[in-house]
Design an enzyme around this catalytic site. Structure first.
Site, PDB file in Angstrom:
ATOM      1  N   ARG A 111      16.149 -40.813 -41.097  1.00  0.00           N
ATOM      2  CA  ARG A 111      17.025 -39.918 -40.872  1.00  0.00           C
ATOM      3  C   ARG A 111      16.492 -38.422 -41.123  1.00  0.00           C
ATOM      4  O   ARG A 111      16.867 -37.292 -40.629  1.00  0.00           O
ATOM      5  CB  ARG A 111      18.076 -39.858 -41.883  1.00  0.00           C
ATOM      6  CG  ARG A 111      17.752 -39.760 -43.267  1.00  0.00           C
ATOM      7  CD  ARG A 111      18.545 -40.519 -44.400  1.00  0.00           C
ATOM      8  NE  ARG A 111      18.596 -42.024 -44.227  1.00  0.00           N
ATOM      9  CZ  ARG A 111      19.279 -42.769 -44.788  1.00  0.00           C
ATOM     10  NH1 ARG A 111      20.488 -42.393 -45.675  1.00  0.00           N
ATOM     11  NH2 ARG A 111      19.348 -44.148 -44.996  1.00  0.00           N
ATOM     12  N   LYS A 123       7.902 -50.303 -49.938  1.00  0.00           N
ATOM     13  CA  LYS A 123       8.629 -51.395 -49.632  1.00  0.00           C
ATOM     14  C   LYS A 123       7.812 -52.453 -50.559  1.00  0.00           C
ATOM     15  O   LYS A 123       6.905 -52.532 -50.757  1.00  0.00           O
ATOM     16  CB  LYS A 123       8.813 -51.467 -48.199  1.00  0.00           C
ATOM     17  CG  LYS A 123       9.412 -50.550 -47.429  1.00  0.00           C
ATOM     18  CD  LYS A 123       9.365 -50.942 -45.819  1.00  0.00           C
ATOM     19  CE  LYS A 123      10.162 -49.997 -45.030  1.00  0.00           C
ATOM     20  NZ  LYS A 123      11.550 -50.235 -45.093  1.00  0.00           N
TER      21      LYS A 123
END
Length: 471
Positions: free
Chosen positions: A324, A250
């Site tokens: 996920r 990130k």
């Protein structure tokens, strides 16, 4: 803290609650100077002192406001007036409030005392404090106190763990806490380390965990009621204790907020504590796939193909879509090993949901219309709102893979929260009563108790209310 039905003229601290309508009826009984500065509007506060007592005039706004608004007023009052409140016997006067409105205001008073690492030591809430209220029976007051204690125990725990710095919530620290509360509440605790996860084939979860110096802790918490033939609710909470993004790292500007990536798990923990405190007559199976998402020589890589617990293969295109991955194994493990009447997962999952809804609501996906309607209704009543989004099969084309069954993201710059929900649907093993809640925009943000972004407690009251009404 005691809540007592008792009339006594020696009170030295008085909270006088007025709706706008009630104030119009009552203001003639008060000093004209008060009437000139106070009107009963929402969140209005006027303080009057004399030799015998201190009185707080608290505005509630409209009498027909939603119940959650009374809780908001209580929260704001505690947060803004905490320096003026004293540790003395306290009377609450609220002549025109019904039981539910008073309970919500009372919850708000308690919730508003939260401050990170404060150990709930606000002056108004200790064993010596007596709050006197004469409108309801002692039985009703005891019930209100018990309900308040239960929801606050759950929500304070949720907020405390989400607010902890990354170095204060390593896997072993969180696991020790979960063991302690399991012993306290007679909850069955099971946790699989990395070796056991490999034996079980929890490949999607392990792919994320393999870059970490911390061992795996795929954790299962089982709360069982003594009520026969009770419903069983399955809960899954994304529990990434810190998310660097992995190899797909990130940007650094806001990475310190990535301690918040376990907001789904903390909501589940809070709801579990509430249920155990209240001894709610349902069974709960909660799965928390605990890990961080780290950068190391062992971290999983874009282009890796991973075999999940249910046998499906996943092509990794972005290691920052780790939520996920771990949810996939948690959902399929829950579906394959437990019989549940309803299954709900919560996750701070996608920036897509944040861009769509900001901090107004979570994104809801469900394959069951009754569950969808119940969640929306519950969200509206608790002000932990949800908005339904589609699970149309047309979105499946966006994450088909040439080298695996599915890809973990779509390459299109649109609809990622929907793609993520459709991806998770591949791992529910045909469960007919499932919902996915993407709470990325609402679990962590602006609050009244912190200068920086912090935990909101979102999800605890939503789940608690749902659990209460599902049996």
């Amino acid at each position: 803290m005691k809540l007592i039905n008792k009339k006594n003229k020696k009170y030295v601290q008085i909270f006088q609650l007025f709706t706008e309508e009630k104030w119009k009826e009552s203001n003639k009984n008060f000093n004209r100077n008060i009437a000139s500065v106070f009107s009963g509007k929402k969140n209005e506060v006027h303080i009057q002192t004399n030799e015998d007592n201190i009185s707080f005039f608290i505005g509630l706004g409209k009498a027909n406001a939603a119940n959650f608004e009374f809780q908001q007023i209580g929260v704001k009052f505690s947060q803004t007036q905490k320096e003026k409140i004293q540790s003395v016997p306290t009377q609450i006067i609220a002549e025109d409030l019904n039981e539910k409105q008073f309970e919500e205001f009372f919850k708000g008073l308690y919730l508003g005392t939260y401050a990170y690492a404060s150990e709930k030591s606000h002056i108004l809430w200790n064993e010596q404090t007596e709050i006197h209220f004469e409108n309801f029976s002692q039985k009703k007051l005891n019930q209100i106190k018990d309900n308040t204690n239960a929801i606050c125990e759950g929500q304070f725990t949720c907020m405390e763990w989400l607010n902890k710095p990354a170095n204060h919530k390593k896997t072993n620290t969180l696991s020790l806490f979960l063991k302690d509360i399991s012993k306290k509440y007679d909850i069955k605790y099971t946790s699989f380390n990395r070796k056991k996860c490999e034996e079980l084939g929890l490949g999607a979860y392990l792919a994320v965990n393999q870059g970490s110096e911390q061992d795996a802790a795929f954790t299962i918490l089982e709360y069982k009621t003594k009520v026969k033939n009770a419903k069983t609710i399955g809960l899954v909470g994304k529990c990434v204790t810190f998310d660097t993004g992995g190899i797909s790292i990130k940007a650094s500007d806001n990475m310190h907020y990535m301690k918040s990536d376990m907001g789904g798990a903390t909501a589940v923990i809070g709801a579990l504590i509430y249920s155990a405190e209240k001894q709610v007559p349902v069974n709960i199976i909660a799965i928390l796939p605990i890990t961080d998402n780290a950068v190391s020589e062992n971290a999983y890589l874009p282009s890796d193909v991973i075999k999940a617990y249910n046998g499906k293969t996943i092509e990794v295109l972005n290691t920052d879509a780790e939520g996920r991955m771990i949810l996939a194994d948690a959902l399929s493990y829950l579906s394959k090993n437990y019989k549940t009447d309803v299954m709900i997962d919560l996750a701070t999952l996608t920036g897509s949901s944040v861009r769509m809804f900001g901090d107004t609501c979570g994104a809801l996906f469900s394959n069951n219309s009754r569950l969808k309607d119940l969640l929306i209704k519950t969200g509206d009543e608790t002000n932990q709102r949800l908005w339904n989004l589609p699970l149309w099969d047309v979105w499946k084309d966006d994450f088909k893979s040439d080298v695996a069954d599915v890809k973990n993201i779509s390459m299109k710059p649109i609809g990622d929260c929907i793609v993520a929900a459709k991806f998770l649907e591949e791992f529910i093993e045909g469960h007919q009563n499932w919902a996915h809640l993407d709470i990325a925009g609402v679990a962590f943000g602006n609050t009244g108790y912190s200068k920086e972004k912090a935990a909101t407690g979102y999800g605890v009251q939503l789940l608690a209310d749902l659990i209460e009404n599902y049996h």
